[in-house]
Every structure is written in C-alpha cells, then in structure tokens.
Design a protein around this motif. Sequence first.
Motif, PDB file in Angstrom:
ATOM      1  N   GLY A  76       0.826  -1.221   0.000  1.00  0.00           N
ATOM      2  CA  GLY A  76       0.000   0.000   0.000  1.00  0.00           C
ATOM      3  C   GLY A  76       0.853   1.262   0.000  1.00  0.00           C
ATOM      4  N   LEU A  77       2.188   1.111   0.009  1.00  0.00           N
ATOM      5  CA  LEU A  77       3.049   2.299  -0.060  1.00  0.00           C
ATOM      6  C   LEU A  77       2.922   2.942  -1.436  1.00  0.00           C
ATOM      7  N   LYS A  78       3.084   4.251  -1.504  1.00  0.00           N
ATOM      8  CA  LYS A  78       3.182   4.928  -2.796  1.00  0.00           C
ATOM      9  C   LYS A  78       4.626   4.787  -3.262  1.00  0.00           C
ATOM     10  N   VAL A  79       4.849   5.043  -4.536  1.00  0.00           N
ATOM     11  CA  VAL A  79       6.174   4.778  -5.102  1.00  0.00           C
ATOM     12  C   VAL A  79       6.780   6.009  -5.775  1.00  0.00           C
ATOM     13  N   ILE A  80       8.055   6.250  -5.456  1.00  0.00           N
ATOM     14  CA  ILE A  80       8.807   7.290  -6.170  1.00  0.00           C
ATOM     15  C   ILE A  80      10.002   6.627  -6.857  1.00  0.00           C
ATOM     16  N   THR A  81      10.204   6.980  -8.129  1.00  0.00           N
ATOM     17  CA  THR A  81      11.353   6.434  -8.853  1.00  0.00           C
ATOM     18  C   THR A  81      11.828   7.425  -9.903  1.00  0.00           C
ATOM     19  N   GLU A  82      13.109   7.304 -10.247  1.00  0.00           N
ATOM     20  CA  GLU A  82      13.721   8.310 -11.129  1.00  0.00           C
ATOM     21  C   GLU A  82      13.424   8.076 -12.613  1.00  0.00           C
ATOM     22  N   VAL A  83      13.231   9.179 -13.321  1.00  0.00           N
ATOM     23  CA  VAL A  83      13.113   9.131 -14.785  1.00  0.00           C
ATOM     24  C   VAL A  83      14.423   9.689 -15.345  1.00  0.00           C
ATOM     25  N   LEU A  84      15.087   8.872 -16.148  1.00  0.00           N
ATOM     26  CA  LEU A  84      16.397   9.304 -16.652  1.00  0.00           C
ATOM     27  C   LEU A  84      16.302  10.017 -17.982  1.00  0.00           C
ATOM     28  N   SER A  85      15.282   9.664 -18.755  1.00  0.00           N
ATOM     29  CA  SER A  85      15.247  10.234 -20.095  1.00  0.00           C
ATOM     30  C   SER A  85      13.804  10.485 -20.540  1.00  0.00           C
ATOM     31  N   GLU A  86      13.668  11.408 -21.487  1.00  0.00           N
ATOM     32  CA  GLU A  86      12.342  11.731 -22.027  1.00  0.00           C
ATOM     33  C   GLU A  86      11.643  10.476 -22.552  1.00  0.00           C
ATOM     34  N   ARG A  87      12.473   9.593 -23.125  1.00  0.00           N
ATOM     35  CA  ARG A  87      11.982   8.345 -23.700  1.00  0.00           C
ATOM     36  C   ARG A  87      11.193   7.507 -22.685  1.00  0.00           C
ATOM     37  N   ASP A  88      11.576   7.590 -21.410  1.00  0.00           N
ATOM     38  CA  ASP A  88      10.982   6.711 -20.397  1.00  0.00           C
ATOM     39  C   ASP A  88       9.835   7.340 -19.611  1.00  0.00           C
ATOM     40  N   VAL A  89       9.509   8.596 -19.894  1.00  0.00           N
ATOM     41  CA  VAL A  89       8.535   9.286 -19.036  1.00  0.00           C
ATOM     42  C   VAL A  89       7.205   8.528 -18.962  1.00  0.00           C
ATOM     43  N   SER A  90       6.656   8.136 -20.119  1.00  0.00           N
ATOM     44  CA  SER A  90       5.311   7.551 -20.052  1.00  0.00           C
ATOM     45  C   SER A  90       5.335   6.195 -19.356  1.00  0.00           C
ATOM     46  N   ILE A  91       6.344   5.406 -19.601  1.00  0.00           N
ATOM     47  CA  ILE A  91       6.368   4.081 -18.963  1.00  0.00           C
ATOM     48  C   ILE A  91       6.608   4.202 -17.454  1.00  0.00           C
ATOM     49  N   VAL A  92       7.479   5.137 -17.049  1.00  0.00           N
ATOM     50  CA  VAL A  92       7.704   5.312 -15.604  1.00  0.00           C
ATOM     51  C   VAL A  92       6.446   5.878 -14.940  1.00  0.00           C
ATOM     52  N   ALA A  93       5.773   6.777 -15.646  1.00  0.00           N
ATOM     53  CA  ALA A  93       4.561   7.393 -15.082  1.00  0.00           C
ATOM     54  C   ALA A  93       3.451   6.364 -14.861  1.00  0.00           C
ATOM     55  N   GLU A  94       3.493   5.262 -15.604  1.00  0.00           N
ATOM     56  CA  GLU A  94       2.469   4.227 -15.400  1.00  0.00           C
ATOM     57  C   GLU A  94       2.665   3.492 -14.075  1.00  0.00           C
ATOM     58  N   SER A  95       3.925   3.367 -13.646  1.00  0.00           N
ATOM     59  CA  SER A  95       4.196   2.607 -12.416  1.00  0.00           C
ATOM     60  C   SER A  95       4.361   3.478 -11.179  1.00  0.00           C
ATOM     61  N   ALA A  96       4.808   4.713 -11.369  1.00  0.00           N
ATOM     62  CA  ALA A  96       5.203   5.537 -10.217  1.00  0.00           C
ATOM     63  C   ALA A  96       4.099   6.494  -9.796  1.00  0.00           C
ATOM     64  N   ASP A  97       4.109   6.844  -8.496  1.00  0.00           N
ATOM     65  CA  ASP A  97       3.201   7.900  -8.012  1.00  0.00           C
ATOM     66  C   ASP A  97       3.909   9.251  -8.035  1.00  0.00           C
ATOM     67  N   ILE A  98       5.239   9.230  -7.937  1.00  0.00           N
ATOM     68  CA  ILE A  98       6.028  10.466  -8.027  1.00  0.00           C
ATOM     69  C   ILE A  98       7.187  10.215  -8.988  1.00  0.00           C
ATOM     70  N   LEU A  99       7.407  11.146  -9.902  1.00  0.00           N
ATOM     71  CA  LEU A  99       8.566  11.060 -10.790  1.00  0.00           C
ATOM     72  C   LEU A  99       9.718  11.817 -10.141  1.00  0.00           C
ATOM     73  N   GLN A 100      10.852  11.143 -10.016  1.00  0.00           N
ATOM     74  CA  GLN A 100      12.045  11.793  -9.452  1.00  0.00           C
ATOM     75  C   GLN A 100      12.925  12.261 -10.604  1.00  0.00           C
ATOM     76  N   ILE A 101      13.267  13.544 -10.576  1.00  0.00           N
ATOM     77  CA  ILE A 101      14.237  14.064 -11.543  1.00  0.00           C
ATOM     78  C   ILE A 101      15.551  14.218 -10.798  1.00  0.00           C
ATOM     79  N   GLY A 102      16.577  13.533 -11.259  1.00  0.00           N
ATOM     80  CA  GLY A 102      17.836  13.436 -10.523  1.00  0.00           C
ATOM     81  C   GLY A 102      18.715  14.661 -10.671  1.00  0.00           C
ATOM     82  N   ALA A 103      19.711  14.717  -9.779  1.00  0.00           N
ATOM     83  CA  ALA A 103      20.642  15.852  -9.754  1.00  0.00           C
ATOM     84  C   ALA A 103      21.315  16.055 -11.107  1.00  0.00           C
TER      85      ALA A 103
END
Length: 322
Positions: free
Chosen positions: A142-169
């Motif tokens: 039941g935890l929400k999920v945050i994970t990093e998006v490394l590239s524009e290419r992956d935004v939609s697929i990461v957005a399907e699994s994650a509750d928060i998109l992390q943009i890295g340093a």
Amino acid sequence: MQEVAKLGYTPHPIRGELQTVVAAIGDERTHHTLESLTALPQVERVLPVQKRYKLVSRESRGSQTMVNVDGIEIGGDNFVVMAGPCSVESEEQLLSTAHAVKARGATILRGGAYKPRTSPYEFQGLGKEGLRLLELAKRATGLKVITEVLSERDVSIVAESADILQIGARNAQNFQLLIECARSKKPILLKRGMSQRIEEWLLAAEYLLTQGNPNVMLCERGIRTFETYTRNTLDLSAVAVAKQESHLPVIVDPSQGCGRSDLVKVLCRGAAAVGADGLLIEVHPNPAEALSDGQQQIGFDLFGELVTELKPFLTAANRRLV
Ligand code: PEP
Ligand code: MN
C-alpha cells in the motif's frame, strides 16, 4: 528611454544629479529581456526587480502548496518519510525493504529502476523489470512509489508505475526532460543539481509549473564543495531559503547529501528543524551488499531508530508524520 520602449516596456525615468534610473515596466514573459541593454555605453547596470521565478515564488500564492500523492498530502503541517533502496535489485530485496520501512513509519517507497551512474561499467538498474517490482511492492504494502526518470523516452512508462517522478541531480537542468515529466501530470520531485545555485533550482521548478503541473516538490541532496569528509555538502541553508522563496514543499535527501550512513540520522533531525517537509532516505536490507551507494544506505534497525528519534524534533517543528 527609447531603447527601453523599443523592447516593449514603458520607461519611467528618475533623474538624479549624476545618474538617471529608468524604471522599465512590463512583463518579461511577453517582451524581450532587458539585460541586453547592458551592451549600450550609457547603461551601467540592468537590475531585475521582480523574481525571475514567477509561479514558484511565494508571492504568487497566498498559501503553501500541498502536493497530493494519491491521497497523501505533502506540505503544510504534514511531514512525509520516503524510504527504500538506492536501486531496485531483486524482488526479495525490494519487498523486504518495503515491508520494513512501512512498519517503521514510511509512507512512500523509493527505489531506482533506471540509475544514473558515473561509470558505464557500474550497475545501471533493472529498467522495466525494476518498475514491475515497484508495482508489486506497492500492491503488497500500500506504499506509494517514487522512482527516477532518466530520459524523455521513459517518461510515459515510468509514469504508469510511479506515483512520483524523481528528476535526478544530473538531470536537474535537462529542460526537455523536465517539460515531458510535467506534462505527464504526475507529482514530481526535483532534485537540486550538484552545482546548481538556488535561483537556478527554482527556475528549473518554474519550467515544471509553466507546463500547468503544480504538483512539484523540491529536493536538496547536497552540493559539490571542496570538502572530502562527506560525499556532498548537504546545504540546509538552501532548504531554509527555498522555503522562504517558494510555496513548494521541500524534501531533504540526507543519503546522497552526505554519502555516509553514520550521518544520516542526525542530518534528518537538522532537516526537520530547518523546516523541511519530508525526507528521502536510502534503506537497504544489507548495505554491504548493495549494488549502488552501499556506503550511505542504512539498515532496517537504524531506520527504525531514526524515525523514532525524529519524532520529538517533528513535534518541536509543529509537524506531524503522515
Ligand atoms: C538517488 O536518489 O539514488 C540519486 C541518484 O540521486 P541524485 O540524483 O540526487 O544523485
Ligand atoms: Mn543513490
């Protein structure tokens, strides 16, 4: 005066004995930048009066922004703990960590599926398999999920699994990536770049808000300095400045911030005391065996101790754990 008018602003001269100040009234978003006027011999300086980050600035909103992460409200009096491994490594590693951090007070699970590694020979993350494991952990706990998006290419697929998109340093000023992430409408956690000034960090957040996505959190994760006792220098003054300057929640990542497991607990207290709205902490079942950032990840027991000992600091700061 004419030059100011040419750029589309209304000039208001204030004549002094030696100098004339020309107040230029107009909106920078719809007119040319006035900075180019410094090229003229009669112009000594061009000084912006308003903040360059309009939507991010505190004045643009009467109240603090609350970011709603699928029912968890971040900001205001609420304090959130996000925790989990640096990288998603296996089902067992992720699920055991998810259960452990949940039992000890976290509500959001972190874990990198796509990892930005300094060397191409280091573990790059499990990619799609990592996202699948994050979904599994989310369903199991039941935890929400945050994970990093490394590239524009992956935004939609990461957005399907994650509750928060992390943009890295390392991507803090990758503006095309920022725009794509914002367009997904998902809540975003924007790390500060390792040599990014506070103004640049806030302007990067401005890119997200200009896309019509208000669900943005800032994250201080340490900056590069001359110091060698710590991996980065966790800049707690930047947290205080960001809270003063903007209405966005500010999260502190003490793990990347110092790069040492023995300092994580005390830095969390400092973060709470200085007004942060939450923490992003790296927790691993066995840090010595971690595939990335082993030196800064903490085990389950230390994480439990950390949350317990943090509570009086949260009370003192008028915050409650959500
Ligand atoms: C991380 O959170 O594991 C990470 C890579 O963070 P940063 O972008 O702050 O280095
Ligand atoms: Mn890490």
